[in-house]
Design a protein around this motif. Structure first.
Motif, PDB file in Angstrom:
ATOM      1  N   SER A  42       0.403  -1.691   8.675  1.00 38.65           N
ATOM      2  CA  SER A  42       0.793  -0.250   8.780  1.00 38.65           C
ATOM      3  C   SER A  42       0.074   0.323   9.598  1.00 38.65           C
ATOM      4  O   SER A  42      -1.052   0.012  10.152  1.00 38.65           O
ATOM      5  N   ASN A  81       6.753  -0.889   5.987  1.00 36.39           N
ATOM      6  CA  ASN A  81       7.583  -0.519   4.825  1.00 36.39           C
ATOM      7  C   ASN A  81       8.983  -1.041   5.080  1.00 36.39           C
ATOM      8  O   ASN A  81       9.471  -0.979   6.376  1.00 36.39           O
ATOM      9  N   ASP A 117       4.925  -1.006   2.273  1.00 36.29           N
ATOM     10  CA  ASP A 117       5.721  -1.509   1.065  1.00 36.29           C
ATOM     11  C   ASP A 117       5.231  -2.979   0.822  1.00 36.29           C
ATOM     12  O   ASP A 117       5.289  -3.765   1.452  1.00 36.29           O
ATOM     13  N   SER A 179       0.601   1.228  -1.730  1.00 41.22           N
ATOM     14  CA  SER A 179       2.139   0.704  -1.641  1.00 41.22           C
ATOM     15  C   SER A 179       2.957   2.076  -2.047  1.00 41.22           C
ATOM     16  O   SER A 179       2.855   2.764  -3.020  1.00 41.22           O
TER      17      SER A 179
END
Length: 260
Positions: A42, A81, A117, A179
């Motif tokens: 991320s 994600n 995620d 998350s």
């Protein structure tokens, strides 16, 4: 300075880890298991990747693959994600771990620099190691909030493990933040426990900014198939001795899973 890989030193680290596991387990047997490294890509983790800190972490964790995996290698997965950004990078070995993140991950994997995620990459690892059927259709996420927070658009479906396909699996799951799909991840961990998958997830949370991981702590307290280690200063952590790192990562719960 990035950690230099000394194969003789890594072999020594492997032997120390094996001895620590045997001592904690009260047995001379360390079971064979597939090993997977899951790495968060991320946007908030970009500096640590480019500074070489996540590669240093990978170097220090590679002895786990040397101890558990018969081929002394591990599968590497990355995630941000959504399902499209859960990715199997390939294998890492003691001979290839130096500079692995720069060569294979930074700016090269799907979704680099996006959101976070957990569930999609976890589902991918379960598929890869044979615990759930590959290509299973996702189930719809429930309600308005599910649609708002699930940027991937759907939740991984609960599926039965293919008969005889699952291989005992240790996942070392590295992330730096919370998350967006906590409900889906909790349901997946519940599925893993209910169906007795031979999988243990060791969450390794890097919190250079001083934040915590309340969701992962709650999951580690709730389930027997996962644990959490929080690293406040990864630059200092990777300089610890083998014994110090082993003491932090080898828990009673992990040993119980290992010996089951």
């Amino acid at each position: 300075m990035p950690l230099k890989v000394d194969l003789s030193k890594m072999e020594e680290s492997k032997n120390k880890l094996s001895l620590s596991l045997k001592k904690r387990g009260g047995t001379l047997r360390v079971p064979s298991a597939e090993v997977g490294f899951v790495i968060d890509v991320s946007g908030s983790y970009d500096d640590e990747h480019r500074d070489g800190l996540t590669n240093d972490l990978l170097v220090r964790l590679t002895p786990w693959a040397m101890v558990f995996d018969p081929d002394q290698q591990a599968d590497v997965f990355t995630f941000s994600n959504g399902a499209a950004h859960a990715h199997h990078v390939g294998m890492v070995t003691p001979a290839t771990v130096e500079g692995y993140v720069a060569k294979n991950i930074i700016g090269k994997v799907p979704g680099y620099g996006y959101g976070t995620d957990y569930s999609y990459v976890t589902r991918l690892t379960l598929q890869h190691f044979g615990w759930v059927a590959a290509g299973s259709a996702p189930q719809k996420s429930g309600g308005l909030l599910g649609g708002m927070f699930n940027r991937g658009g759907s939740a991984p479906a609960a599926t039965a493990a293919p008969t005889g396909a699952g291989r005992k699996t240790l996942i070392l799951f590295n992330t730096d933040g919370a998350s967006s799909d906590e409900g889906q991840m909790e349901a997946l961990l519940q599925e893993m426990q209910d169906k007795n998958y031979g999988v243990y997830i060791m969450f390794i949370g890097v919190s250079n900014q001083g934040g915590g991981f309340p969701f992962l702590k709650r999951m580690a307290d709730k389930f027997d198939n996962c644990g959490l280690t929080v690293i406040r200063d990864v630059k200092a952590w990777v300089q610890k001795t083998d014994e110090e790192i082993n003491d932090e990562l080898i828990t009673d719960e992990l040993v119980k899973w290992m010996m089951a």
